[in-house]
Design a protein around this motif. Structure first.
Motif, mmCIF file in Angstrom:
data_model
loop_
_atom_site.group_PDB
_atom_site.id
_atom_site.type_symbol
_atom_site.label_atom_id
_atom_site.label_comp_id
_atom_site.label_asym_id
_atom_site.label_seq_id
_atom_site.Cartn_x
_atom_site.Cartn_y
_atom_site.Cartn_z
ATOM 1 N N GLU A 155 -76.750 103.399 82.835
ATOM 2 C CA GLU A 155 -77.355 102.725 81.686
ATOM 3 C C GLU A 155 -78.345 101.660 82.152
ATOM 4 O OE1 GLU A 155 -74.245 101.206 79.256
ATOM 5 O OE2 GLU A 155 -73.654 103.176 78.489
ATOM 6 N N ASN A 156 -78.001 100.939 83.228
ATOM 7 C CA ASN A 156 -78.901 99.894 83.700
ATOM 8 C C ASN A 156 -80.226 100.484 84.152
ATOM 9 O OD1 ASN A 156 -79.516 97.759 86.359
ATOM 10 N ND2 ASN A 156 -79.221 96.959 84.299
ATOM 11 N N PHE A 157 -80.184 101.607 84.877
ATOM 12 C CA PHE A 157 -81.432 102.225 85.318
ATOM 13 C C PHE A 157 -82.240 102.716 84.124
ATOM 14 C CE2 PHE A 157 -83.921 105.997 86.484
ATOM 15 C CZ PHE A 157 -84.816 105.379 87.357
ATOM 16 N N GLN A 158 -81.587 103.289 83.114
ATOM 17 C CA GLN A 158 -82.312 103.792 81.946
ATOM 18 C C GLN A 158 -83.007 102.661 81.197
ATOM 19 O OE1 GLN A 158 -82.872 106.939 81.582
ATOM 20 N NE2 GLN A 158 -81.510 107.392 83.306
ATOM 21 N N HIS A 159 -82.385 101.490 81.133
ATOM 22 C CA HIS A 159 -83.025 100.332 80.492
ATOM 23 C C HIS A 159 -84.254 99.891 81.288
ATOM 24 C CE1 HIS A 159 -80.197 99.781 77.299
ATOM 25 N NE2 HIS A 159 -79.172 99.537 78.107
ATOM 26 N N ILE A 160 -84.119 99.862 82.623
ATOM 27 C CA ILE A 160 -85.248 99.483 83.471
ATOM 28 C C ILE A 160 -86.374 100.506 83.341
ATOM 29 C CG2 ILE A 160 -85.982 99.188 85.877
ATOM 30 C CD1 ILE A 160 -83.171 98.089 86.446
ATOM 31 N N LYS A 161 -86.004 101.779 83.340
ATOM 32 C CA LYS A 161 -86.984 102.852 83.204
ATOM 33 C C LYS A 161 -87.749 102.722 81.882
ATOM 34 C CE LYS A 161 -87.280 107.926 83.164
ATOM 35 N NZ LYS A 161 -86.481 109.175 83.237
ATOM 36 N N ALA A 162 -87.039 102.426 80.798
ATOM 37 C CA ALA A 162 -87.683 102.274 79.492
ATOM 38 C C ALA A 162 -88.668 101.104 79.507
ATOM 39 C CB ALA A 162 -86.628 102.073 78.409
ATOM 40 N N SER A 163 -88.300 100.009 80.184
ATOM 41 C CA SER A 163 -89.203 98.856 80.277
ATOM 42 C C SER A 163 -90.473 99.230 81.028
ATOM 43 C CB SER A 163 -88.501 97.691 80.989
ATOM 44 O OG SER A 163 -87.413 97.207 80.225
#
Length: 230
Positions: free
Chosen positions: A1-9
């Motif tokens: 989930e943390n990587f997906q949030h960073i990716k979205a940013s």
């Protein structure tokens, strides 16, 4: 989930704030699951190599990964515990290592009351080696202690890292080790607002070597978007 949030940013054109970056979570994401999970109990994987990015001093990285069995979980069912009273002890030999730290947190010993099936947990230590390290010299010992859920017995798995384990180039380490350690460096560069040009280059090399590895490609694209060069 943390990587997906960073990716979205990154996809929206914004660089994630340091508080949005969980380096330990990124390490575990890029380490991923094993190519073959144990049939029962747990497996302790330990690997060490020179650091992926050159830095001042003789730097190395030590990775441990715990893998539990892969089991089918029926729809609506719960994943059952694999082992309990789990404790990881990382004993660093100060005759071989000048300084060390756990990447992502400051604790040298980790414990979990339960590890479920279908679980992989990875931790990484950064080591600054002392000069003239001998090939036969012990660098660290990693111990995994746990109780079996099946028979209730306590068990210990031990892995020892020697100087010769650090002689090989980082590029010759396992794919899992390279992804986890490079993901750690990238995550810390985000928290420190650094420009990870070298990380992007290394990630691109790894993705080129493993064209069918989605995590390698994700890391290459993400590192490029945070200041590296394609």
């Amino acid at each position: 989930e943390n990587f997906q949030h960073i990716k979205a940013s990154l996809e929206s054109g914004a660089r994630p704030g340091r508080n949005a970056v969980n380096v330990e979570a990124l390490v575990n994401y890029f380490a991923g699951p094993p190519s073959r999970a144990p049939r029962r109990g747990v497996n302790l994987e330990v690997e060490a190599s020179p650091a992926p990015i050159q830095a001042e001093g003789d730097r190395a990285v030590l990775r441990f990964t715990i893998d539990t069995p892969a089991v089918d979980v029926p729809a609506g069912g719960s994943t059952l515990p694999a082992v309990k009273d789990v404790r990881v002890e990382v004993d660093i030999d100060r005759n071989a290592v000048a300084t060390f730290r756990r990447i992502g947190e400051g604790h040298s010993i980790s414990s979990e009351p339960v590890l479920l099936n279908n679980t992989s947990v990875t931790g990484i230590y950064e080591l600054e080696l002392r000069p003239r390290l001998k090939a036969s010299q012990r660098v660290a010992t990693v111990r995994l202690r746990y109780h079996s859920v099946t028979d209730g017995r306590s068990r210990t798995i031990e892995r020892v890292v020697h100087g010769h384990d650090l002689a090989k180039d980082w590029a010759r380490a396992s794919r899992r080790h390279r992804l986890a350690s490079l993901g750690a460096v990238w995550g810390e560069s985000l928290k420190n607002s650094a420009q990870p040009v070298e990380v992007a280059r290394r990630a691109e090399e790894l993705a080129t070597q493993n064209p069918r590895d989605p995590r390698a490609r994700e890391l290459a694209v993400a590192a490029s978007a945070t200041g590296g060069e394609r």
